[in-house]
Scaffold this motif. Structure first.
Motif, PDB file in Angstrom:
ATOM      1  N   LEU A 116       0.650  -1.430  -0.056  1.00 52.32           N
ATOM      2  CA  LEU A 116      -0.113   0.096   0.349  1.00 52.32           C
ATOM      3  C   LEU A 116       0.456   0.877   0.358  1.00 52.32           C
ATOM      4  N   SER A 117       2.027   1.356   0.644  1.00 49.41           N
ATOM      5  CA  SER A 117       2.781   2.653   0.730  1.00 49.41           C
ATOM      6  C   SER A 117       3.955   1.712   0.810  1.00 49.41           C
ATOM      7  N   PRO A 118       4.779   2.229   0.991  1.00 47.87           N
ATOM      8  CA  PRO A 118       6.309   2.100   1.043  1.00 47.87           C
ATOM      9  C   PRO A 118       7.137   2.320   1.998  1.00 47.87           C
ATOM     10  N   LYS A 119       6.352   3.665   2.729  1.00 51.40           N
ATOM     11  CA  LYS A 119       6.373   3.919   4.104  1.00 51.40           C
ATOM     12  C   LYS A 119       6.277   3.516   5.698  1.00 51.40           C
ATOM     13  N   TRP A 120       5.217   2.368   5.192  1.00 43.89           N
ATOM     14  CA  TRP A 120       5.113   1.096   6.048  1.00 43.89           C
ATOM     15  C   TRP A 120       6.931   0.740   6.946  1.00 43.89           C
ATOM     16  N   GLY A 121       7.777   0.354   5.694  1.00 42.66           N
ATOM     17  CA  GLY A 121       8.757  -0.293   5.541  1.00 42.66           C
ATOM     18  C   GLY A 121       9.612   0.082   7.331  1.00 42.66           C
ATOM     19  N   VAL A 122       8.859   1.357   7.312  1.00 43.76           N
ATOM     20  CA  VAL A 122      10.187   2.024   8.680  1.00 43.76           C
ATOM     21  C   VAL A 122      10.043   1.202   9.865  1.00 43.76           C
TER      22      VAL A 122
END
Ligand code: LMR
Length: 355
Positions: A116-122
């Motif tokens: 959904l969003s690469p941001k979650w990878g944080v």
């Protein structure tokens, strides 16, 4: 004539029973847009909550607690049916099932939300959280808020972060003390580019696969090991098919609880308020109970199995941190530079607090 009348009677009773079952049962939440005319209707609203883990886990217990609170707060007018163990949908299917309205709540692991969003990878960055306080500070602050908001662009409503805890490593091949011990080992991991990058750095052979196929993969020897929280290792009995367990606390595993935005908007203000209140209480409850549950289940693994358990020493842990740290800069363009800087700051702050 008598026979025809009896048949006719049976047919009428049959049709009446079918109609009664069809219309008396719960009304699907989609039908319940707020409408003054509905005031006083006694229909029970039923939501389906689907998840993939066992019931005696932080997520399983939180889902049940949420259902209990919603039922209580609505005096039985709202019911949440919880489907654990991937009995309805696997982790690969559940987001689509939510969007299509087949289920109404899901709580996928945040690692799986890269689609959904690469941001979650944080949240998957190695050793990002020095302790549980750091996890709560991250989730309840700017980082966590931004992640839940990022769901909006996909038509989803992020309701809360629930935590499970820290991931550990299990293996059948050899004990894992240093990062080099994973060289050449095959491991099941969640569907995450950031987790994949870590195992690539370790020269391990990582397989992204669904949670519910993990036990079979391990049992059949199709992979040597996996990484997960104690609670998942215990409740799915991975310890029965693994020889070594390393308490590494190398990564976070937690969940984003969400609904479909349209389904949310169709609920009355009163229903929304009940759901939000119950969610807030459940989230606080989850924070308090997840740590304890993982600790208790580690003791149970020790009592009930012969798996060899190794806890990383501080020196060993530092070796892992040094080895995996390049992932932060390598993946910053993918995750977002600002978010990666934010988590680095948080990590520093809590490392300093711990000393
Ligand atoms: C996993 O796939 O290992 C976990 O995400 C399962 C879960 O939901 O805790």
């Amino acid at each position: 004539m008598k026979r025809t009348l009896t048949l006719l009677l049976l047919l009428t009773v049959g049709i009446a029973a079918a109609l009664f079952i069809a219309f008396h049962n719960s009304t699907p939440p989609e039908a319940l847009s707020y409408d003054d005319d509905q005031e006083g209707l006694k229909d029970q609203i039923v939501f389906k909550f689907s998840h993939v883990v066992a019931e005696n886990t932080p997520k399983g217990l939180a889902a049940n607690k949420f259902a209990e609170l919603v039922y209580e707060k609505s005096n039985g007018d709202i019911k949440i049916e919880v489907f654990p163990n991937g009995s309805l949908y696997s982790d690969i299917e559940e987001i689509n099932a939510l969007k299509e309205g087949q289920v109404h709540f899901i709580a996928p692991s945040t690692s799986k939300l890269g689609m959904l969003s690469p941001k979650w990878g944080v949240l998957d960055l190695p050793f990002a959280f020095p302790d549980h306080k750091a996890i709560q500070a991250g989730l309840n602050g700017k980082i966590g808020d931004q992640l839940l908001q990022s769901l909006e662009k996909d038509g989803l409503k992020g309701l809360a972060h629930w935590t499970n805890g820290f991931k550990q490593i299990t293996s059948n091949k050899r004990p894992v003390y240093s990062p080099d011990d994973l060289k050449g080992q095959s491991l099941r991991i969640m569907q995450s580019k950031v987790i994949q990058a870590q195992y690539d750095l370790l020269d391990a052979d990582a397989h992204q696969d669904s949670f519910n196929s993990t036990y079979q993969l391990l049992e059949a020897g199709q992979v040597d090991g996996e990484e997960n929280t104690i609670s998942n290792i215990y409740s799915k009995k991975f310890y029965n098919v693994q020889k070594h367990l390393t308490i590494s606390n190398h990564g976070y595993l937690g969940y984003a609880v969400m609904m479909d935005q349209q389904v949310w908007k169709r609920q009355s203000e009163k229903t929304q308020q009940i759901l939000l209140e119950a969610m807030e209480e459940t989230t606080a409850w989850n924070e308090r109970h997840s740590i304890k549950l993982n600790e208790e289940q580690l003791e149970l693994i020790k009592q009930h199995s012969s798996i060899e358990i190794h806890e990383l020493t501080e020196t060993q842990k530092q070796e892992w941190i040094n080895k995996l740290d390049p992932v932060y800069d390598d993946l910053a363009p993918y995750i977002g530079k600002e978010l990666v800087e934010d988590i680095k700051k948080l990590r520093k702050q809590y490392e300093a607090d711990g000393t």
